[in-house]
Every structure is written in C-alpha cells, then in structure tokens.
Design an enzyme around this catalytic site. Structure first.
Site, PDB file in Angstrom:
ATOM      1  N   GLY A  40      -4.388  -4.010 -16.165  1.00  0.00           N
ATOM      2  CA  GLY A  40      -3.637  -4.126 -17.418  1.00  0.00           C
ATOM      3  C   GLY A  40      -4.578  -4.391 -18.582  1.00  0.00           C
ATOM      4  CE1 TYR A 147       0.203  -0.109  -4.904  1.00  0.00           C
ATOM      5  CE2 TYR A 147       0.858   2.004  -3.986  1.00  0.00           C
ATOM      6  CZ  TYR A 147       1.038   0.994  -4.910  1.00  0.00           C
ATOM      7  OH  TYR A 147       2.051   1.091  -5.839  1.00  0.00           O
TER       8      TYR A 147
END
Length: 327
Positions: A40, A147
């Site tokens: 982010g 993931y």
C-alpha cells in the site's frame, strides 16, 4: 448525540482498501486504516488524511492490535504474484497471523468481520465456473502456495471462529479486480498491459493468450462488501444453513469471461497511439488456465451483480495510469 459507527480496514492504504475507506466515510463511518505500507501507499489515501472521521495507523497486521470497532474489514495481504512471491514466508504470515489477530479482536469486542479471501483458493480449477462448494485444485508446495494456502488457512480459521466462538465473520472470494489505485508494478495482467502500452513496450502474453479471466471493477466489489456487511447475523446464518454451506462465504466477481489476448486487444484499442506489439512468453508455474465465478449466491443473498463492463472500467483505469505516469 448520534455516534458514527466505527470501522477498521486492515490494508487500508492498498488498492481496494483505499476505495473501501472512501466508501465507508461516504456512508457516515469513523474509519481507521491500518497498513504497514508493504504494497500500500499513503498516496492512495492522501486526500483522506485530514478528514475528521479518518485516521491512519502504521502497523503490521501480523502483530496484535487493539481498538473498539463495530466492523472490521480484513484486506491486509499482498495480492499480486510479484509482491507475494517476493517474501513468501511473510505473505503466509500476513494471511494466517493477520486473520488470527482480527478474529481475536472481534471475539473480545463483538465486532462484525468481513474477510477478503480470493479465487486463488480454487487453484487451477477442475470445475468451471467455480462455485463456493468446490474445494479447489491447489499445489501446496508451488511458488504461488504462500498466497493460495495462506488464504485457505485463513478461511479455515474464519469458519472455526464462527462455529466454535460465535464470531460474526463473513468471507468473500474475490475474483480478478482492477481499477484506479492499483500499483503500477504489481504484476497483475491489467496493470501490466496498460503500463506496457503507455510506455510503447511489447505486451507480454503468457502461453498462447487463450487462458481466461473474469475482470471486476473495484466499485462493484466495494458495493458487494457493503451489502454483505449490512445484513443482520440471523439473515446470513439462515441463508447459509439453507444452502448447507459450513461458513458464510460467497464469490464476488464479474462472470464475463475474457481471454488474456482479448484483454490485450481491448487495451490497445483504447490506447490507439501506442506502438506496442503483442509478444508471447512461457506460462508461469501453476498459472490457472480458466477462471470464472459462479455468483448465484451473491445475487440471491445480496441482490448484487457487477454493473460496470470491462470496456468502461478499463477506460477509467487507463485514465488513472495515464495521469499517474504523465503520459
């Protein structure tokens, strides 16, 4: 005095988290964005930092945290192959320890939780389109497993906290989603193609470009989040009991199915000044050949389906990247 509901968004400075923060503020919430800024960026929320009902906390979701919130949205995890393979152990920890910390906080404070899972839990699917009852076809020791398996364990924890401790946790399995605030180097196919076309570089297709994906614009997904979290617990419990699903999980995606080649062609059509050509490269390990959500449950439970077609959403995303890169 009327008090605004309070929401925590983990991963709040990320692509989807920043859009969700804006939507929650528009809906009257006090919003806290928690992010370690691994993928982010504060640029995604720069316009929110002075908002009286918004706060930003620099924190890693793998470490415990505290706060009193009505709703927690767990979006904290690198979601693109380039980023999640960069430090695979940390990726798994962000999924597993992250959701444990969220669920423990929700258990103590009675917060409602939305956990963002992924279509990657289906792996390279043998069932098409993918339905929530499908268990998946996942390699546990591949380069994508940090993931895929991290997200699968997170779902297990959500289901068990729901059953064992009564935590009100809902899960969404997100299929390919795109839009403004995507990282330009996140390695996902839409951002890759746009950045390659803007830079007049060759557009790289893996295999022969016939593998398919379903592309959902970010605003459609955020709408699904909000509709799901607005439902009372009894309604959600009754719905999933009726459908004999062991946990409150739904697919969220756009069932329109496109080949990667079709996406490349549409990108070039919308950037006619680009001199990029399509080139081909070998398929990456464990890359799914087909991906398409069955969204019947989301339609029934939420009265929701995506509204924004690929051509329109792609134009908005291209405009964002064009401004960002000064092209």
């Amino acid at each position: 005095m009327h008090l605004s509901p309070k929401a925590l968004v983990t991963g709040g400075a990320g692509f989807l988290g920043s859009h969700l923060c804006r939507r929650l503020l528009a809906d009257g919430y006090d919003v806290t964005a928690l992010d370690n800024l691994f993928t982010g960026t504060k640029a995604n929320i720069a316009d929110l930092l002075d908002h009286p009902r918004f706060s930003f906390v620099l924190h890693d979701v793998t470490q415990p945290f505290w706060g009193q919130y009505d709703e927690i949205y767990n979006l904290a995890c690198p979601a693109s192959p380039i980023h999640y393979q960069k430090n695979p152990v940390e990726t798994t920890k962000s999924s597993v320890l992250g959701i444990l910390n969220v669920l423990d906080l929700a258990l103590k404070t009675k917060a409602r939780v939305l956990h963002t899972s992924t279509s990657e839990v289906y792996g390279d699917p043998l069932v098409h389109p993918q339905v929530e009852t499908y268990w998946g076809n996942v390699n546990t020791i591949g380069v994508r497993s940090c993931y895929d398996e991290g997200k699968r364990v997170a779902e297990t924890l959500c289901a068990d906290y729901r059953r064992a401790y009564g935590v009100d946790v809902r899960m969404v399995r997100i299929f390919n989603t795109y839009g403004p605030n995507m990282h330009p180097k996140d390695g996902r196919v839409i951002s890759n193609f746009i950045m390659q076309a803007l830079g007049n570089h060759d557009i790289t297709l893996f295999g022969d470009g016939s593998q398919t994906r379903s592309f959902q614009y970010c605003d459609d997904l955020i709408e699904a989040f909000r509709r799901y979290m607005s439902l009372d617990r009894a309604t959600v419990d009754a719905f999933f009991a009726r459908h004999k699903l062991g946990a409150a999980v739904i697919n969220t995606g756009n069932p329109g199915e496109y080949t990667i080649r079709e996406l490349a062609e549409e990108t070039l059509r919308q950037l006619p000044e680009s001199t990029s050509k399509m080139v081909y490269a070998p398929m990456p390990q464990d890359d799914p050949k087909r991906r398409k959500p069955d969204i019947a449950l989301a339609k029934e439970l939420l009265g929701w389906e995506p509204k924004i077609p690929l051509r329109e959403g792609l134009a908005k995303t291209i405009d964002y990247f064009r401004k960002m890169s000064g092209k």
